[in-house]
Design a protein around this motif. Structure first.
Motif, PDB file in Angstrom:
ATOM      1  N   LYS A 578      29.545 106.989  42.106  1.00 61.81           N
ATOM      2  CA  LYS A 578      29.224 107.491  40.773  1.00 61.81           C
ATOM      3  C   LYS A 578      29.847 108.860  40.548  1.00 61.81           C
ATOM      4  CE  LYS A 578      24.861 105.198  39.606  1.00 61.81           C
ATOM      5  NZ  LYS A 578      23.445 105.421  39.257  1.00 61.81           N
ATOM      6  N   GLN A 582      32.503 109.840  37.663  1.00 60.72           N
ATOM      7  CA  GLN A 582      32.231 110.909  36.704  1.00 60.72           C
ATOM      8  C   GLN A 582      33.363 111.936  36.682  1.00 60.72           C
ATOM      9  OE1 GLN A 582      29.329 111.127  34.542  1.00 60.72           O
ATOM     10  NE2 GLN A 582      30.919 112.405  33.619  1.00 60.72           N
ATOM     11  N   ASP A 586      35.579 112.890  33.480  1.00 60.61           N
ATOM     12  CA  ASP A 586      35.705 114.283  33.018  1.00 60.61           C
ATOM     13  C   ASP A 586      37.169 114.700  32.962  1.00 60.61           C
ATOM     14  OD1 ASP A 586      32.980 114.361  32.883  1.00 60.61           O
ATOM     15  OD2 ASP A 586      32.707 115.449  34.791  1.00 60.61           O
ATOM     16  N   THR A 593      29.819 106.717  29.644  1.00 56.53           N
ATOM     17  CA  THR A 593      28.912 107.015  30.755  1.00 56.53           C
ATOM     18  C   THR A 593      29.407 106.264  31.998  1.00 56.53           C
ATOM     19  OG1 THR A 593      27.466 105.150  30.288  1.00 56.53           O
ATOM     20  CG2 THR A 593      26.965 107.251  29.185  1.00 56.53           C
ATOM     21  N   VAL A 594      28.885 106.654  33.150  1.00 54.53           N
ATOM     22  CA  VAL A 594      29.255 105.974  34.395  1.00 54.53           C
ATOM     23  C   VAL A 594      28.844 104.514  34.334  1.00 54.53           C
ATOM     24  CG1 VAL A 594      28.789 105.855  36.874  1.00 54.53           C
ATOM     25  CG2 VAL A 594      29.154 108.083  35.779  1.00 54.53           C
TER      26      VAL A 594
END
Length: 826
Positions: A578, A582, A586, A593-594
């Protein structure tokens, strides 16, 4: 400056940082129950006053993050149960005395434990006293016991040789024939009995056990369980030699003619001067050698009355003497040995015993898991004898001194094929061929000749069994290939687990859980040539270069790692986390979202590709009696849905990682100690046969005689062809290594009587050596039995729970989790 209302007073950051930090710390330590209410009021008031609520939240979050980096130990100690919790963690009991657990003390005072460590599963389990002790099932984890230093370094020689520990005693007693008419006083022979030296370990059993227990405590920082055992293990016989010198007085006493002790007496008369049949002593006893005594009584035996005979009264030189000690034949002399000789033997044997401890006994003493003691006896052997078996009979055929009628024409043996005995008749040639393969190794079935067998060390001989027994036709007795008469024969009456204690009923292996791939071809390093389980052919060609999953997971570290990983739905490709996803989002300024990324790219938890299996280790197993076994069978083994088992640890992964498999009920593996047959047994190599000994009694001997006679009748061999092998040549004769008969001898040390004078030669089986020659040196047969006192068990198990520490940690953890939730700290 950030203003806020705190309780009934106005406060401001950063000026109020110290106060809020102190009160937040009190809340964590369960000393301030108003903190969360004051915090909620502060946020509510800020909204009403249009103050920057986010700035207040951020200030509180920063303070909490600072506190999470503070020393955890200080918080533990400040708790009302903290003192006892720390004491439990840093000490353990040995014989009801507290001993420092140095490893735990170092762990606690390392400076690495901070409040945030409460959210590290390994740290939390260690502090709670749960989880694996870190000492695996391999016995090599505990170093060998330094027995020389811990057992015998402070044991003085006198403690070995004192009477209670080592006893040396024997005497020379004249060996008398069964028929005293054949007694010859000119050839006196003296026996010296059995078990001349008896000895035992100088340490008491409890001391041996306690010192090994202390060693395990120091090595593992754990208190082992001790399981008492009561079994004996005879070690291979040890042969030594020792010079024993006897004082001149002993030799002279042995050589001297037998002496009698005589007391002069006279009859007691009544008032009429008639003998009453009773006698009174005159003076002191005197000694006389037997030959002089017998010369003086010649011609006077007829004068002895019935009363004189009963009272052992003799007439010598017209005087009456009572025989106090000895016999008229001069037979039965007994000569004692002075204590100085025994003391010398003790001194010499002590030196030998210390060497035996360092060699033959060392493997038992250094074993850190088992406690042993020992006892032993020593016998003296003064004669060496060479005995043949089959070839003893063939030698008679070759010996020209043996008359034709005494030569063996055939000989009968019991051979074994597929464990079935068969009595057969042999020629000399066949006998020599058979003797070249007289013994078979129990394990690898290698066959060796008698000459090879007799040259083996005693402990190696234990690995061989005879392939035939010779039948003595005239008596029906059975003799093994080295000439030893068999008094019993064995039949297998079942099988028993090796080294099982007497009260054991079943052996329970150590059950270890692990995870394996549901589809093995997805594993790293999978070979295309591997067969799929249950398939007869080869698996399909599969590309394995993209495989990232471990083929099996056997440790908690591997489990922790895989629980955080995701992989494509097909099970190949790169493993991702995860956090990694992320960072990628980014970096790409992607707003997804993940969870959305995982769903879109069809990634699933890596753990979902595994299934629970178990392996069973019979090297690290426990014996149970029947009551314990029945109780063990009743215990449920079912795992709850979603649980996993790695080694001995049961783990419940958090959602969404829980595997989707159905509930697993692991098979209960065990072996019964006693079984009738080995078919269907999963570990047959762990068993040994139970032999039922049956005496070779007269009935059995008669059977042997009859069977031998039947074999002779079936055997159509003419005596003249005895050496040529009969009508048919020996099959596969070129495969035999036939040696000269004299190579098939057995060297036997025997306990023969000794002569005080010249050796007495009564033939090859009866030679009585001079006492001084026989004991310079004498052969010592040292027989030692190791007493197995019991076993220490250090297998993976749960630590004893530290209830006080659990209480402290749960209070701290609950309060911090509440702060994190309310303050918005991840």
């Amino acid at each position: 400056m950030v203003n806020f209302l705190w309780g009934n007073s106005n406060q401001a950051f950063p000026a109020s940082n110290a106060r809020i930090k102190s009160e937040m710390k009190d809340y964590i330590e369960d000393k301030n129950r108003n903190f969360m209410g004051d915090y909620a009021n502060a946020l509510r008031n800020a909204k009403q006053e249009n103050t920057d609520v986010d700035a207040i939240k951020q200030a509180f979050q920063d303070i909490l993050k600072e506190l999470l980096e503070e020393d955890l130990v200080d918080y533990i100690k400040n708790h009302e149960e903290g003192k006892q919790a720390v004491s439990n963690f840093t000490t353990y009991k040995v014989k009801n005395e507290l001993v420092e657990n140095k490893a735990n003390s170092e762990f606690l005072n390392s400076g690495k434990l901070v409040l945030s460590s409460l959210f590290d599963r390994k740290t939390l389990n260690k502090l709670r006293g749960q989880g694996s002790v870190g000492l695996k099932s391999k016995e090599s984890e505990v170093e060998d016991f330094d027995w020389e230093e811990n057992y015998f370094e402070d044991i003085a020689k006198e403690e070995y040789t004192e009477q209670e520990q080592m006893e040396v005693y024997f005497k020379f007693s004249e060996a008398l024939p069964a028929d005293m008419d054949k007694y010859d006083p000119s050839e006196m022979k003296f026996s010296y009995g059995q078990d001349k030296i008896k000895f035992k370990c100088p340490l008491e059993d409890n001391e041996l056990i306690n010192r090994k227990e202390e060693h395990i405590n120091e090595t593992t920082l754990q208190q082992p369980n001790f399981y008492s055992r009561k079994s004996n293990i005879p070690i291979p016989r040890i042969k030594l030699s020792m010079d024993i010198k006897f004082p001149t007085s002993v030799i002279e006493e042995l050589q001297a003619p037998p002496e009698l002790e005589l007391q002069e007496v006279e009859p007691i008369l009544n008032k009429n001067n008639v003998p009453t049949g009773r006698y009174k002593k005159i003076g002191s006893p005197d000694r006389m050698n037997t030959s002089e005594f017998n010369a003086l009584r010649i011609g006077k035996e007829q004068q002895r009355t019935k009363g004189m005979i009963e009272e052992r009264i003799f007439s010598l030189d017209d005087k009456l003497f009572q025989l106090v000690k000895g016999s008229v034949s001069g037979a039965g002399k007994v000569v004692t040995i002075p204590e100085t000789v025994f003391a010398g033997i003790k001194d010499k044997f002590y030196t030998e015993l210390k060497q035996i401890e360092k060699t033959a006994l060392s493997p038992y003493f250094k074993d850190p898991y088992n406690a042993y003691s020992y006892i032993g006896v020593v016998n003296f052997k003064t004669n060496v004898r060479y005995i043949n078996s089959l070839t003893r009979k063939t030698q008679k055929f070759f010996d020209p001194k043996v008359s034709a009628k005494d030569k063996y024409k055939t000989m009968e043996v019991i051979t074994y094929k597929n464990n079935t005995p068969t009595i057969k008749t042999l020629t000399v040639q066949e006998a020599q061929a058979l003797e070249s393969e007289a013994w078979q190794n129990r394990n690898n079935k290698e066959k060796i000749s008698n000459s090879e067998y007799v040259s083996l060390a005693e402990e190696k001989k234990l690995n061989y069994i005879p392939l035939y027994y010779i039948i003595e036709s005239d008596t029906g007795e059975q003799v093994n290939p080295i000439g030893e008469t068999q008094t019993t024969h064995k039949k297998i009456n079942g099988y028993k687990l090796k080294n099982a204690p007497e009260d054991a009923y079943a052996l329970i292996p150590k059950k270890q859980g692990k995870l394996v791939l549901k589809k093995p071809s997805l594993g790293v390093g999978y070979s295309n040539l591997q067969r799929e389980y249950g398939e007869g052919g080869l698996s399909e060609k599969t590309s394995t270069k993209d495989n990232s999953l471990l083929s099996e997971i056997t440790t908690e570290e591997e489990l922790e790692s895989i629980l955080t990983k995701f992989i494509e739905k097909k099970g190949t490709g790169q493993l991702v986390t995860k956090e990694g996803i992320q960072q990628t989002l980014d970096r790409n300024k992607d707003s997804k979202t993940v969870a959305a990324w995982l769903e879109k790219n069809k990634y699933v938890p890596a753990i979902s590709f595994y299934k629970q299996v178990y392996v069973y280790d019979y090297k690290d197993a426990d014996f149970m009696n029947q009551t314990e076994f029945e109780e063990w069978k009743r215990k449920p083994t079912k795992l709850r849905r979603g649980e996993l088992k790695i080694e001995e640890e049961t783990v419940t992964p958090p959602a969404p990682f829980a595997p989707e498999d159905n509930v697993i009920v692991p098979k209960k593996e065990f072996l019964l100690v006693n079984v009738n047959k080995l078919s269907g047994i999963s570990r047959p190599a762990l068993y040994e046969p139970i032999y039922e000994e049956e005496d070779i009694d007269d009935k059995r001997k008669r059977y042997n005689q009859k069977a031998a006679k039947r074999s002779k009748r079936r055997y159509q061999q003419q005596p003249d062809n005895f050496m040529e092998g009969g009508k048919e040549e020996v099959p596969n004769a070129e495969n035999y290594s036939v040696s000269s008969p004299d190579k098939f001898g057995k060297v036997t040390d025997t306990r023969m009587s000794v002569s005080a004078g010249e050796p007495i030669d009564k033939g090859p089986l009866a030679y009585y050596e001079n006492i001084e020659v026989a004991f310079s040196p004498v052969v010592l047969h040292v027989d030692i039995v190791m007493k197995h006192l019991g076993q220490f068990k250090i297998t993976p198990y749960r630590r004893r729970k530290n209830e006080e520490m659990i209480s402290v940690l749960e209070d701290l953890r609950d309060n911090i989790m509440t702060l994190k939730e309310k303050l918005g700290v991840e």
